[in-house]
Design an enzyme around this catalytic site. Structure first.
Site, mmCIF file in Angstrom:
data_model
loop_
_atom_site.group_PDB
_atom_site.id
_atom_site.type_symbol
_atom_site.label_atom_id
_atom_site.label_comp_id
_atom_site.label_asym_id
_atom_site.label_seq_id
_atom_site.Cartn_x
_atom_site.Cartn_y
_atom_site.Cartn_z
ATOM 1 N N LYS A 1 1.107 14.616 0.574
ATOM 2 C CA LYS A 1 -0.041 14.779 0.264
ATOM 3 C C LYS A 1 -0.275 16.177 -0.196
ATOM 4 C CE LYS A 1 -2.285 11.088 3.044
ATOM 5 N NZ LYS A 1 -2.919 10.097 1.867
ATOM 6 N N LYS B 1 -14.568 8.610 -3.348
ATOM 7 C CA LYS B 1 -15.775 8.774 -2.994
ATOM 8 C C LYS B 1 -16.570 10.186 -3.233
ATOM 9 C CE LYS B 1 -13.691 6.025 1.146
ATOM 10 N NZ LYS B 1 -12.968 5.891 2.201
ATOM 11 N N HIS C 1 1.237 -1.223 0.080
ATOM 12 C CA HIS C 1 0.469 -0.161 -0.156
ATOM 13 C C HIS C 1 0.943 1.403 -0.132
ATOM 14 C CE1 HIS C 1 -3.970 -1.323 1.133
ATOM 15 N NE2 HIS C 1 -3.215 -2.808 0.900
ATOM 16 N N LYS D 1 -7.576 13.684 4.653
ATOM 17 C CA LYS D 1 -6.583 12.959 4.746
ATOM 18 C C LYS D 1 -6.367 13.211 4.992
ATOM 19 C CE LYS D 1 -6.182 13.985 0.637
ATOM 20 N NZ LYS D 1 -6.380 13.180 -0.637
ATOM 21 N N ARG D 2 -5.189 12.068 5.701
ATOM 22 C CA ARG D 2 -4.078 13.035 6.748
ATOM 23 C C ARG D 2 -2.683 13.730 6.338
ATOM 24 N NH1 ARG D 2 -3.779 8.174 11.391
ATOM 25 N NH2 ARG D 2 -1.923 9.689 11.659
ATOM 26 N N THR E 1 -8.121 6.131 -1.973
ATOM 27 C CA THR E 1 -9.682 5.682 -2.176
ATOM 28 C C THR E 1 -10.759 7.639 -1.882
ATOM 29 O OG1 THR E 1 -9.236 5.205 0.116
ATOM 30 C CG2 THR E 1 -9.757 3.617 -1.281
HETATM 31 C C1 NBG Z 1 -2.874 4.163 2.116
HETATM 32 C C2 NBG Z 1 -2.177 4.809 0.728
HETATM 33 C C3 NBG Z 1 -2.911 5.331 0.248
HETATM 34 C C4 NBG Z 1 -3.954 3.993 -0.068
HETATM 35 C C5 NBG Z 1 -4.615 2.919 1.049
HETATM 36 C C6 NBG Z 1 -5.560 1.848 0.860
HETATM 37 C C7 NBG Z 1 -0.929 3.103 4.061
HETATM 38 C C8 NBG Z 1 0.029 2.198 3.985
HETATM 39 N N1 NBG Z 1 -1.010 3.125 2.804
HETATM 40 O O1 NBG Z 1 -3.036 5.803 -0.842
HETATM 41 O O2 NBG Z 1 -1.711 5.359 1.480
HETATM 42 O O3 NBG Z 1 -5.440 4.150 -0.788
HETATM 43 O O4 NBG Z 1 -3.877 2.807 1.495
HETATM 44 O O5 NBG Z 1 -4.548 0.922 -0.117
HETATM 45 O O6 NBG Z 1 -1.011 3.818 4.885
#
Ligand code: NBG
Length: 855
Positions: A597, A705, A400, A591-592, A701
């Site tokens: 980002k 949405k 991920h 988002k985080r 994701t």
């Molecule tokens: C996160 C990514 C996102 C991705 C999500 C789900 C981690 C390690 N990865 O881009 O930063 O959408 O995983 O796949 O949190």
């Protein structure tokens, strides 16, 4: 008020023998078990699907479950009784599903994930059970407002962000598609921290989500599993064969807590099993009696710490001993649970690959690989090669991330201390693997060392992603671009050696929660237009395409957006005391908080807009009014992220109180962004900000949405943005910034952010304004950490993409001034985003990775 105490029996509906349960160790009583009382063989029945039936069941729960009459019940009593009532309705289906799974011979998915960011359960379970209207009506009959009861639920925040939410979407889809799946994870006592702001600074508060009771879980302490740690290994003679055994030094109990995962109106209820850690001995009575109370409970405290709290890190793993304990704890429980409790006793482990595929959600559960080897070789006494052949077929790995620092690595020292037998097994796997490589690449020791699971520098350590790749039957990225970069840049040697192992499955989101539940207004419009059926078959959204030019439909669509904005305004007023303006483009970045980002790039745009207005460079009448909304948590130890939060809050305070931009700009940063807030924010958004540096966001994701809820995206060519843009069309997406190859090229040339600053007057004015302390009460030092980093480091090249971003924002403004064109594009975003359903993701996993027939 209806204060019923005399409750008639509920009529029967649907039958399930009472000895089949997903909740208990299903083998415990065996197939020949015959209960003494005939009632025990009777059906488990759902209460009747009527308002009356629901009222009766609810009051029974209130009276006999909570022990209060309606007239004296608290909101929490009412919420708990309501939740338990819904649970009753789903219970027969849960039992039925478990029975069906047991009878069939189908292969199961064991989804191993350290995180599940579930969101509130009540609304989802009501929807799945087709009880939404009945329950609302029933509450009305009792003089209650269901909306109030719903807000009583504290969302289980057992995840950080995208990764955990993805797991929750996937199990929802698998239940809706009636695929046999059990999700395994950790029941953290404290989930992701609750964020508040004090003088604009993030302050973290523990998330004590269990305090008021949790009606959604069914604990089974009697089915607890023992998990071992520490100690040493020794060899022994087993009737002529030399074997190894692990002599651990301490242990804990893993108690299963079962959660229902109901499919959407299909009668299926799968299981999510979360493990809670418990001490094997509550306390030492002798020490306790001697008066040393603290010492007496030490072992207990130590053991229970394992599932105490979720690590609040996103995209960067913390190399902490407790974290490795958590990881091993939950996979050891899960594997044992499956092998010993889910499979029949006479089951031949050679058949394991036909029965289970363990999907590893990132590297967190990868320690399951040596654990399975240990179970097969040490406990079941298989030959190493046989065990390895089985293991290689039972796991698949999803990566991920693309950030090198996010790939998990454990020091050999720590692993040897905590899991000595696992370390030995990893060494043996690595030896065999390296021998294989030396045959394939004779003389190429550099390559062999590069690919070794065990790294030698900077300290000897185990690379978990390599272990997962070597052992996994498949390795996948989470969006096309990500999978490509994973192959070519992160694991190039491995993809060259095993090209067929590598595949892609683009992420998806569940339309149940993120459209149907979150956006009832849009859902109604869609259903009124194309009929029901789209919720579990999202491809049908394509039928909306032909309405994109229908003025009546566009009008209705705009009314939906407006209603959603009003709903958000009301929520933020009441939740945060934030007053959003009535009309303005709603521009959202949630988002985080992470440098890659680029929330700071968003901030530069806001300050540029502000500077242009107050300097008179742009006339107020030429401004497209905007409301900017941020939602973001920073990992508590991530300084730059926290400083960025503070700066955003500082800019917000200044902008919101400056008469010169009144009615033109507003910046809102509600604290504690979570799934519940997302469900209100996303449906209201006009513009979705997806502005990571190309090549850094694995997928995203949130982007999906927003598109599904009719927001237009401004975004880079990164992660799933690439595919979103391809589906919705260039005309309905605002692309900006460098592509991934351009980023790589600039990096290779050498990137000097201060030069970009010097050469761009608009950027210079913007940065100078922030650096001057304009937003930080004249305090330059408070602005400097973020500004200084942008000027002299800028690892994620915000300045390089700045002008392109500003230009794209100008295109956004111009387009928003054409309401019909904008609405048409928004509708096309909805109509063309069906691909981003997690149902589609699951079909892809089934065909590309799991070898399970999509039904
Ligand atoms: C996160 C990514 C996102 C991705 C999500 C789900 C981690 C390690 N990865 O881009 O930063 O959408 O995983 O796949 O949190």
């Amino acid at each position: 008020m209806n204060d019923l105490t005399q409750l008639p029996d509920a009529p029967a509906q649907g039958a399930t023998p009472a000895d089949e349960s997903p909740n208990t160790n299903i083998r415990r009583m065996g197939p020949s078990f015959k209960p003494a009382h005939s009632l025990a063989l009777g059906p488990v029945v759902s209460p009747p699907h009527t308002v009356d039936g629901f009222v009766r069941e609810f009051l029974r729960e209130l009276n006999f479950g909570q022990g209060v009459p309606l007239s004296r019940s608290s909101v929490n009593d009412q919420y708990l009784a309501l939740a338990h009532t819904v649970r009753h309705y789903l219970m027969a289906r849960w039992l039925e599903t478990a029975k069906k799974r047991r009878k069939s011979n189908e292969k199961m998915v064991g989804y191993l994930s350290a995180e599940y960011l579930l969101g509130r359960q009540l609304g989802n379970d009501l929807l799945a059970a087709d009880l939404t209207d009945i329950a609302a009506e029933a509450m009305k009959v009792c003089g209650l407002d269901i909306a109030t009861l719903r807000t009583q639920e504290v969302e289980p925040g057992l995840g950080n962000g995208g990764l955990g939410r993805l797991a929750a979407c996937f199990i929802d889809s698998l239940a809706t598609m009636d695929v046999s799946c059990i999700g395994y994870g950790i029941r953290y006592e404290y989930g992701i921290f609750k964020q508040t702001f004090v003088d604009g600074h993030q302050v973290e508060i523990p998330d004590s989500w269990l305090t008021l009771g949790n009606p959604w879980e069914v604990p089974h302490p009697e089915a607890a599993v023992e998990v071992h740690f520490g100690g040493h290994t020794e060899t022994y003679d087993d009737e002529g064969t030399e074997r190894v055994r692990w002599v651990p030094s301490w242990n804990v109990l893993g108690v299963p807590y079962n959660y229902m995962v109901p499919g959407y109106k299909n009668g299926v209820v799968n299981t999510l099993r979360l493990w809670g850690a418990q001490a094997t001995q509550a306390f030492d009575l002798e020490i306790f009696n001697a008066g040393d109370y603290a010492q007496a409970v030490r072992a207990q405290t130590f053991a229970e710490n394992i599932s105490k709290v979720l690590y609040p890190e996103d995209s960067t793993p913390q190399g902490k001993e407790l974290r490795l304990q958590q990881q091993y704890f939950f996979v050891a429980c899960s594997l044992r649970d499956f092998l010993e409790h889910t499979m029949p006793e006479d089951f031949d482990v050679h058949d394991l690959p036909k029965k289970i595929i363990w999907q590893l959600n990132d590297t967190h559960p990868v320690i399951a690989i040596p654990e399975l080897m240990r179970l097969l070789v040490d406990e079941r006494k298989l030959e190493w090669d046989d065990a390895w052949a089985i293991t290689q077929k039972c796991f698949a790995y999803t990566c991920h991330t693309l950030l090198p620092e996010a790939l998990e690595v454990w020091s050999v020292e720590l692993m040897g201390r905590l899991l000595p037998r696992h370390l030995e097994i990893i060494y043996r796997i690595n030896d065999d693997f390296l021998a294989q490589l030396r045959k394939e690449y004779p003389g190429d020791e550099v390559r062999v060392r590069r690919m070794s699971i065990v790294a030698e520098h900077p300290e000897r350590s185990v690379r978990m992603a390599y272990l997962a790749t070597v052992a996994g039957s498949k390795v996948n990225g989470v969006a096309e671009l990500h999978s490509e970069l994973l192959r070519d840049k992160v694991l190039p040697d491995f993809s060259e050696y095993w090209p067929e192992k590598f595949t892609n499955v683009t992420n998806g989101v569940t339309p149940r929660r993120f459209v149907r539940l979150a956006n009832p207004n849009l859902s109604k419009l869609i259903t009124d237009t194309i009929g029901v059926g789209w919720v579990a078959d999202l491809d049908r959204l394509g039928e909306l395409e032909s309405y994109a030019d229908d003025p009546e439909f566009l009008e209705a669509f705009r009314a939906v957006k407006d209603a959603n904005k009003t709903r958000l305004r009301n929520l933020l007023r009441q939740r945060d005391g934030i007053e959003l303006p009535e009309t303005a483009m709603l521009d959202v970045m949630v988002k985080r908080l992470h440098e890659y980002k680029r929330q700071s790039l968003k901030l530069l745009h806001i300050v540029t807009m502000y500077e242009q207005i107050i300097s008179g460079a742009v006339k107020p009448e030429d401004v497209t009014p905007r409301t900017f909304v941020f939602g973001a948590k920073a990992a508590p130890g991530y300084r730059m992220a926290k400083q960025t939060i503070h700066l955003i809050n500082s800019v917000a305070a200044k902008v919101n109180s400056d008469e010169r931009v009144k009615g033109l700009m507003c910046v809102a940063f509600p604290a504690n962004y979570n799934v519940t807030l997302a469900e209100k924010l996303i449906p209201a958004a006009d513009l979705s900000e997806q502005i990571s540096l190309a090549g850094k966001e694995a997928s995203g994701t949130g982007n999906m949405k927003f598109a599904l809820n009719g927001a237009l995206t401004i975004g880079t060519d990164d992660g799933a943005n690439v595919e979103i843009r391809r589906f919705v069309g260039d005309d309905n997406f605002f692309l900006f910034g460098m592509s991934e190859p351009e980023v790589a090229e600039l990096q290779a040339q050498g990137y000097t952010p201060s030069k970009v600053y010097e050469e761009n007057p608009l950027l210079k004015r913007t940065i100078d304004l922030i650096a001057s302390g304009e937003f930080t009460d004249g305090n330059r030092d408070e602005a400097w950490p973020v500004v200084g980093d942008l000027l002299y480091n800028d690892r994620f090249m915000a300045l390089a993409d700045y002008q392109s971003y500003i230009d794209a924002q100008a295109r956004v403004d111009a387009y928003y001034a054409k309401p019909d064109a904008w609405a048409r594009s928004a509708v096309l975003n909805v109509a063309r985003s069906a691909y981003f359903s997690s149902d589609r993701s699951m079909r892809d996993y089934m065909s590309r990775i799991w070898d399970i027939n999509p039904l």
